[in-house]
Design an enzyme around this catalytic site. Structure first.
Site, PDB file in Angstrom:
ATOM      1  N   GLU A 128     -25.201 -18.859  -0.068  1.00  0.00           N
ATOM      2  CA  GLU A 128     -23.943 -19.330   0.467  1.00  0.00           C
ATOM      3  C   GLU A 128     -22.811 -18.354   0.591  1.00  0.00           C
ATOM      4  O   GLU A 128     -22.207 -18.245   1.451  1.00  0.00           O
ATOM      5  CB  GLU A 128     -23.358 -20.527  -0.073  1.00  0.00           C
ATOM      6  CG  GLU A 128     -24.519 -21.751  -0.011  1.00  0.00           C
ATOM      7  CD  GLU A 128     -25.050 -22.230   1.412  1.00  0.00           C
ATOM      8  OE1 GLU A 128     -23.874 -22.038   2.173  1.00  0.00           O
ATOM      9  OE2 GLU A 128     -26.090 -22.331   1.670  1.00  0.00           O
ATOM     10  N   ASP A 197     -30.192 -14.217   2.653  1.00  0.00           N
ATOM     11  CA  ASP A 197     -31.199 -14.103   1.819  1.00  0.00           C
ATOM     12  C   ASP A 197     -30.942 -12.639   1.211  1.00  0.00           C
ATOM     13  O   ASP A 197     -30.995 -12.635  -0.027  1.00  0.00           O
ATOM     14  CB  ASP A 197     -32.632 -14.357   2.494  1.00  0.00           C
ATOM     15  CG  ASP A 197     -32.828 -16.022   2.768  1.00  0.00           C
ATOM     16  OD1 ASP A 197     -32.054 -16.767   2.086  1.00  0.00           O
ATOM     17  OD2 ASP A 197     -33.909 -16.228   3.373  1.00  0.00           O
TER      18      ASP A 197
HETATM   19 ZN   LIG Z   1     -27.695 -20.353   5.063  1.00  0.00          ZN
END
Ligand SMILES: [Zn+2]
Length: 476
Positions: A128, A197
């Site tokens: 996030e 990621d």
């Molecule tokens: Zn995301």
């Protein structure tokens, strides 16, 4: 309005602040829809208050403290430039977390239920934070990577709408006009998810975690929800595919082994959250006992059992359950806070105070401990001291509505009427009820004894009216 059902909080894939603010339009520049960093900050905070007014939250100081501390620690090694963060803990057992413009970080209780280790929990938050630092939302909107007002409004409205659930007509109406813009944003999401990621894995490693926790969590989530007709919102916005798992697995494997996977502290916090979502203290106790039967050395289960017993009023048994934990770690703050809770529940206030004093000497700045001390002072009918302790707490938590709520109570008890109305105004502003906030400051002005104070209150009232105006403009 607080009719939150299991919440669906859309994941907001966003942006951080531009590093060069020089050439941006000034605040309140009506000729441009581009949001300046300062505006973004203010709008984010104003919207956070609206969100707070519309969703049920978890106000457990230990849980808040854990989330704040852990996310700040991750932010330190992240690429995030503006690290002024504000947090909201949403009372929902559904898996979700999000980051929004203006540095708002939201975490559902369900994240703790689903993430089995601290490393898994940190994986979600590192991901996030990467959306924030990579300015994903703005990148999708325009090349110069600056947030535009309608986009930011749409995004934040989407968050509020999803968090409040479909049942809230008022909020649904706010979101309706903005829905199209949200859809627009989704086009860019796959690429953004990959990047989040990748950046998240780098951050995990820098923060000392084993990034292998990220693919592990994805794998488990995929297994868990594979046949689920209605997967949690987080998985709708973050589809976990074989290729995504393989990709994160490959990247994570490049990190040296030996990073942190889990912590005892995370497991203790997890036990606190599990207790919140059990139907009754009795059921919770039963579950923690079953865990202990399987593994008698599982301290988090013993701790959870003690909390469940306190909640269920079985205080002697709770004391027995805490005893071995405190014997093993006499200065552990979490165990001592449980013991303080037990003493207060048992009305043994002198014992509680002794322990609070001893812990304060060890951890003078600890927020949950400060709050426990305030609760105790109020139980002991010592509002003047509680007021002083709350004023000290406010210095570190000036935007925490839970603290302002207590401040208003205590000032009322202490006979400080002007202060009471000022505190209520701050509380109402932080939960998005600006009408009430402005009115409370009218009351405060009427009772203010001197002109300097009146002017100070007046200035604050104008600030709050400006915030209200901004929110209304965005909701148009
Ligand atoms: Zn995301």
């Amino acid at each position: 309005m607080n009719l939150l059902r299991p919440t669906l909080l859309t994941l907001a894939c966003l942006m951080a602040l531009p590093s060069h603010a020089d050439d941006l339009p000034s605040l309140g520049d009506a000729s441009s829809a581009i949001v300046s960093p300062q505006q973004e900050h203010q709008l984010g905070r104003a919207w956070l208050s609206l969100l707070r007014g519309n969703v049920n939250q978890l106000n457990d100081p230990q849980l808040k403290d854990y989330v704040e501390t852990s996310v700040y620690r991750l932010a330190e090694t992240s690429q995030l430039q503006d690290r002024r963060l504000e947090f909201i803990l949403i009372d929902s057992r559904e898996l979700n977390a999000f980051a929004a413009p203006g540095g708002i970080v939201g975490v559902n209780g369900g994240l703790f239920l689903n993430a089995q280790t601290e490393g898994e929990y940190a994986s979600v938050l590192a991901h996030e934070l990467a959306h924030l630092s990579q300015r994903h939302f703005a990148r999708g909107v325009e090349a110069q990577q600056r947030m535009q007002l309608p986009m930011m409004a749409a995004l934040l409205a989407g968050i509020v709408a999803a968090a409040a659930g479909a049942g809230d007509a008022g909020i649904a109406a706010i979101a309706g006009t903005q829905a199209a813009a949200i859809q627009e944003q989704r086009r860019f999401s796959r690429q953004n998810e990959q990047e989040a990621d990748r950046i998240g894995i780098l951050n995990l490693e820098k923060a000392g975690y084993d990034p292998r926790n990220m693919p592990s969590m994805f794998e488990r989530l995929m297994r868990q929800y594979r046949y689920d007709a209605k997967p949690p919102e987080f998985l709708l916005t973050h589809p976990v595919t074989e290729s995504r798992i393989a990709d994160t697995r490959n990247r994570a494997e490049q990190a040296p082994k030996g990073g942190t996977e889990d912590s005892q502290r995370y497991q203790l916090i997890r036990a606190r959250v599990a207790l919140i979502y059990e139907g009754t203290p009795g059921l919770a106790a039963k579950r923690f006992r079953a865990q202990l039967d399987e593994n008698p050395n599982m301290d988090a289960a013993r701790y959870g059992l003690a909390l469940a017993l306190i909640k269920g009023g079985q205080l002697n048994e709770a004391r027995e359950s805490l005893k071995p934990l405190l014997a093993k770690a006499p200065n552990d703050i979490t165990y001592n806070l449980a013991q303080i809770d037990l003493e207060i529940t048992n009305n043994r206030l002198a014992d509680a105070q002794q322990r609070v004093d001893r812990m304060r000497a060890l951890y003078p700045a600890n927020y949950p401990l400060q709050q426990a001390r305030i609760d105790l002072l109020l139980k002991q009918n010592r509002p003047a001291e509680a007021e002083k302790a709350l004023d000290a707490l406010l210095k570190n938590r000036p935007e925490d509505p839970d603290v302002w709520y207590d401040v208003a109570e205590v000032r009322g008890l202490a006979g400080n009427t002007v202060g009471l109305h000022q505190a209520r105004a701050e509380y109402f502003a932080l939960v998005g009820d600006y009408d009430q906030a402005v009115q409370q400051l009218d009351y405060a002005k009427q009772r203010a004894g001197n002109r300097v104070l009146k002017e100070k209150i007046d200035a604050r009232q104008r600030e709050l009216m400006e915030q209200q105006r901004m929110v209304k403009e965005m909701m148009r």
